[in-house]
Scaffold this motif. Structure first.
Motif, PDB file in Angstrom:
ATOM      1  N   GLY A  22      13.023 -62.425 -11.689  1.00 39.06           N
ATOM      2  CA  GLY A  22      13.354 -63.752 -12.200  1.00 39.06           C
ATOM      3  C   GLY A  22      14.824 -64.079 -12.070  1.00 39.06           C
ATOM      4  N   ILE A  23      15.492 -63.485 -11.079  1.00 40.88           N
ATOM      5  CA  ILE A  23      16.938 -63.649 -10.883  1.00 40.88           C
ATOM      6  C   ILE A  23      17.225 -64.995 -10.220  1.00 40.88           C
ATOM      7  CG2 ILE A  23      18.998 -62.621  -9.797  1.00 40.88           C
ATOM      8  CD1 ILE A  23      17.546 -60.784 -11.838  1.00 40.88           C
ATOM      9  N   LEU A  24      18.212 -65.718 -10.728  1.00 41.86           N
ATOM     10  CA  LEU A  24      18.703 -66.927 -10.079  1.00 41.86           C
ATOM     11  C   LEU A  24      19.653 -66.487  -8.974  1.00 41.86           C
ATOM     12  CD1 LEU A  24      19.237 -69.998  -9.829  1.00 41.86           C
ATOM     13  CD2 LEU A  24      20.940 -69.733 -11.651  1.00 41.86           C
ATOM     14  N   GLU A  25      19.391 -66.908  -7.758  1.00 39.93           N
ATOM     15  CA  GLU A  25      20.227 -66.504  -6.631  1.00 39.93           C
ATOM     16  C   GLU A  25      20.806 -67.750  -5.968  1.00 39.93           C
ATOM     17  OE1 GLU A  25      20.036 -62.975  -3.306  1.00 39.93           O
ATOM     18  OE2 GLU A  25      18.185 -63.685  -4.208  1.00 39.93           O
ATOM     19  N   LEU A  26      22.132 -67.778  -5.842  1.00 39.77           N
ATOM     20  CA  LEU A  26      22.840 -68.893  -5.220  1.00 39.77           C
ATOM     21  C   LEU A  26      23.403 -68.422  -3.882  1.00 39.77           C
ATOM     22  CD1 LEU A  26      24.699 -70.091  -8.425  1.00 39.77           C
ATOM     23  CD2 LEU A  26      22.526 -70.911  -7.521  1.00 39.77           C
ATOM     24  N   PHE A  27      23.080 -69.146  -2.832  1.00 42.89           N
ATOM     25  CA  PHE A  27      23.463 -68.736  -1.479  1.00 42.89           C
ATOM     26  C   PHE A  27      24.626 -69.565  -0.962  1.00 42.89           C
ATOM     27  CE2 PHE A  27      18.954 -67.978  -2.069  1.00 42.89           C
ATOM     28  CZ  PHE A  27      18.862 -66.636  -1.753  1.00 42.89           C
ATOM     29  N   GLU A  28      25.533 -68.874  -0.251  1.00 40.52           N
ATOM     30  CA  GLU A  28      26.662 -69.547   0.381  1.00 40.52           C
ATOM     31  C   GLU A  28      27.046 -68.760   1.623  1.00 40.52           C
ATOM     32  OE1 GLU A  28      30.892 -71.542  -0.777  1.00 40.52           O
ATOM     33  OE2 GLU A  28      30.131 -69.961  -2.047  1.00 40.52           O
ATOM     34  N   VAL A  36      21.496 -62.663 -13.472  1.00 41.89           N
ATOM     35  CA  VAL A  36      20.398 -62.082 -14.244  1.00 41.89           C
ATOM     36  C   VAL A  36      20.144 -62.976 -15.456  1.00 41.89           C
ATOM     37  CG1 VAL A  36      19.626 -60.074 -15.565  1.00 41.89           C
ATOM     38  CG2 VAL A  36      20.997 -59.759 -13.491  1.00 41.89           C
ATOM     39  N   PRO A  37      18.885 -63.367 -15.678  1.00 36.90           N
ATOM     40  CA  PRO A  37      18.579 -64.215 -16.831  1.00 36.90           C
ATOM     41  C   PRO A  37      19.019 -63.588 -18.150  1.00 36.90           C
ATOM     42  CG  PRO A  37      16.677 -64.028 -15.396  1.00 36.90           C
ATOM     43  CD  PRO A  37      17.694 -63.042 -14.902  1.00 36.90           C
ATOM     44  N   LYS A  38      19.611 -64.408 -18.993  1.00 38.80           N
ATOM     45  CA  LYS A  38      20.013 -63.988 -20.331  1.00 38.80           C
ATOM     46  C   LYS A  38      19.615 -65.112 -21.274  1.00 38.80           C
ATOM     47  CE  LYS A  38      24.006 -62.555 -23.039  1.00 38.80           C
ATOM     48  NZ  LYS A  38      25.453 -62.405 -23.074  1.00 38.80           N
ATOM     49  N   GLY A  39      18.858 -64.792 -22.290  1.00 40.27           N
ATOM     50  CA  GLY A  39      18.358 -65.804 -23.218  1.00 40.27           C
ATOM     51  C   GLY A  39      19.443 -66.726 -23.732  1.00 40.27           C
ATOM     52  N   GLY A  40      19.193 -68.021 -23.651  1.00 40.71           N
ATOM     53  CA  GLY A  40      20.129 -69.009 -24.160  1.00 40.71           C
ATOM     54  C   GLY A  40      21.184 -69.446 -23.173  1.00 40.71           C
ATOM     55  N   GLU A  41      21.151 -68.935 -21.948  1.00 47.07           N
ATOM     56  CA  GLU A  41      22.160 -69.345 -20.971  1.00 47.07           C
ATOM     57  C   GLU A  41      21.661 -70.521 -20.151  1.00 47.07           C
ATOM     58  OE1 GLU A  41      25.215 -65.743 -20.235  1.00 47.07           O
ATOM     59  OE2 GLU A  41      23.817 -66.154 -18.619  1.00 47.07           O
ATOM     60  N   ALA A  47      21.589 -77.369  -5.999  1.00 44.57           N
ATOM     61  CA  ALA A  47      20.188 -76.959  -5.850  1.00 44.57           C
ATOM     62  C   ALA A  47      19.775 -76.731  -4.403  1.00 44.57           C
ATOM     63  CB  ALA A  47      19.277 -77.993  -6.485  1.00 44.57           C
ATOM     64  N   SER A  48      20.554 -77.182  -3.458  1.00 41.84           N
ATOM     65  CA  SER A  48      20.158 -77.035  -2.055  1.00 41.84           C
ATOM     66  C   SER A  48      20.361 -75.613  -1.542  1.00 41.84           C
ATOM     67  CB  SER A  48      20.938 -78.015  -1.189  1.00 41.84           C
ATOM     68  OG  SER A  48      22.324 -77.735  -1.284  1.00 41.84           O
ATOM     69  N   ALA A  49      20.975 -74.756  -2.320  1.00 44.32           N
ATOM     70  CA  ALA A  49      21.267 -73.393  -1.863  1.00 44.32           C
ATOM     71  C   ALA A  49      20.952 -72.385  -2.958  1.00 44.32           C
ATOM     72  CB  ALA A  49      22.726 -73.298  -1.440  1.00 44.32           C
ATOM     73  N   CYS A  50      19.705 -72.390  -3.446  1.00 44.77           N
ATOM     74  CA  CYS A  50      19.368 -71.498  -4.547  1.00 44.77           C
ATOM     75  C   CYS A  50      17.926 -71.032  -4.454  1.00 44.77           C
ATOM     76  CB  CYS A  50      19.591 -72.187  -5.885  1.00 44.77           C
ATOM     77  SG  CYS A  50      18.425 -73.527  -6.179  1.00 44.77           S
ATOM     78  N   GLY A  51      17.612 -70.031  -5.237  1.00 36.91           N
ATOM     79  CA  GLY A  51      16.249 -69.528  -5.325  1.00 36.91           C
ATOM     80  C   GLY A  51      16.091 -68.700  -6.586  1.00 36.91           C
ATOM     81  N   ILE A  52      14.848 -68.518  -7.000  1.00 38.63           N
ATOM     82  CA  ILE A  52      14.532 -67.671  -8.147  1.00 38.63           C
ATOM     83  C   ILE A  52      13.609 -66.573  -7.637  1.00 38.63           C
ATOM     84  CG2 ILE A  52      13.449 -67.552 -10.433  1.00 38.63           C
ATOM     85  CD1 ILE A  52      15.812 -69.372 -10.566  1.00 38.63           C
ATOM     86  N   THR A  53      13.964 -65.318  -7.901  1.00 42.99           N
ATOM     87  CA  THR A  53      13.118 -64.216  -7.439  1.00 42.99           C
ATOM     88  C   THR A  53      11.878 -64.087  -8.331  1.00 42.99           C
ATOM     89  OG1 THR A  53      14.241 -62.523  -8.761  1.00 42.99           O
ATOM     90  CG2 THR A  53      15.127 -62.966  -6.559  1.00 42.99           C
ATOM     91  N   ARG A  54      10.885 -63.420  -7.824  1.00 38.79           N
ATOM     92  CA  ARG A  54       9.627 -63.209  -8.537  1.00 38.79           C
ATOM     93  C   ARG A  54       9.866 -62.346  -9.785  1.00 38.79           C
ATOM     94  NH1 ARG A  54       5.431 -59.378  -7.938  1.00 38.79           N
ATOM     95  NH2 ARG A  54       6.608 -58.320  -6.326  1.00 38.79           N
TER      96      ARG A  54
END
Length: 143
Positions: A22-28, A36-41, A47-54
């Motif tokens: 469930g990692i937010l990944e930003l590409f450049e 890494v997801p952290k509750g409350g963040e 948005a054109s350069a991102c993804g969320i892992t399984r």
């Protein structure tokens, strides 16, 4: 530069780790930044350069709210080290959280009409009924 602006509000358990997915990944260019997801963040990013892992964890679901806003211009200020991430903040959690401090952080990027408690309740009910929301003017036009 214009383009869609994405947001992710993570509501994960406090023990969530990179191995749970469930990692937010930003590409450049040829690199990426992993968050890494952290509750409350809350993260706001291009948005054109991102993804969320399984999500890989069977221990608990990863709770998160993700969205995309299309606007004429993206915010001009970027965080050092990652030009695809525009802002992040840690929201208070629990009954003793400091809502006033959270509100101050959110008012910097979110239109005040969406921070009104009655409006929030109405939107929550609409989301429960329809499983989706359209929020025109959600981001402040002066961001």
């Amino acid at each position: 530069a214009g383009g869609p602006v994405g947001f992710s509000l993570f509501l994960t358990e406090s023990w969530w780790a990179e191995g749970d997915g469930g990692i937010l990944e930003l590409f450049e260019d040829d690199a990426s930044t992993k968050i890494v997801p952290k509750g409350g963040e809350l993260y706001i990013y291009q948005a054109s350069a991102c993804g969320i892992t399984r999500v890989l964890s069977d221990e608990a679901p990863q709770l998160a709210v993700h969205g995309i806003f299309v606007q004429a211009e993206t915010p001009s200020e970027e965080l050092p080290g990652c030009s695809k991430l525009f802002a992040s903040c840690q929201l208070s959690t629990g009954a003793t959280g400091d809502f006033a401090a959270d509100r101050e952080l959110l008012e910097a990027v979110i239109s005040p009409k969406y921070l009104d408690l009655q409006q929030m309740e109405s939107l929550c009910q609409k989301f429960e009924d329809e499983s989706q929301l359209r929020l025109p003017g959600f981001l402040r036009s002066d961001c």
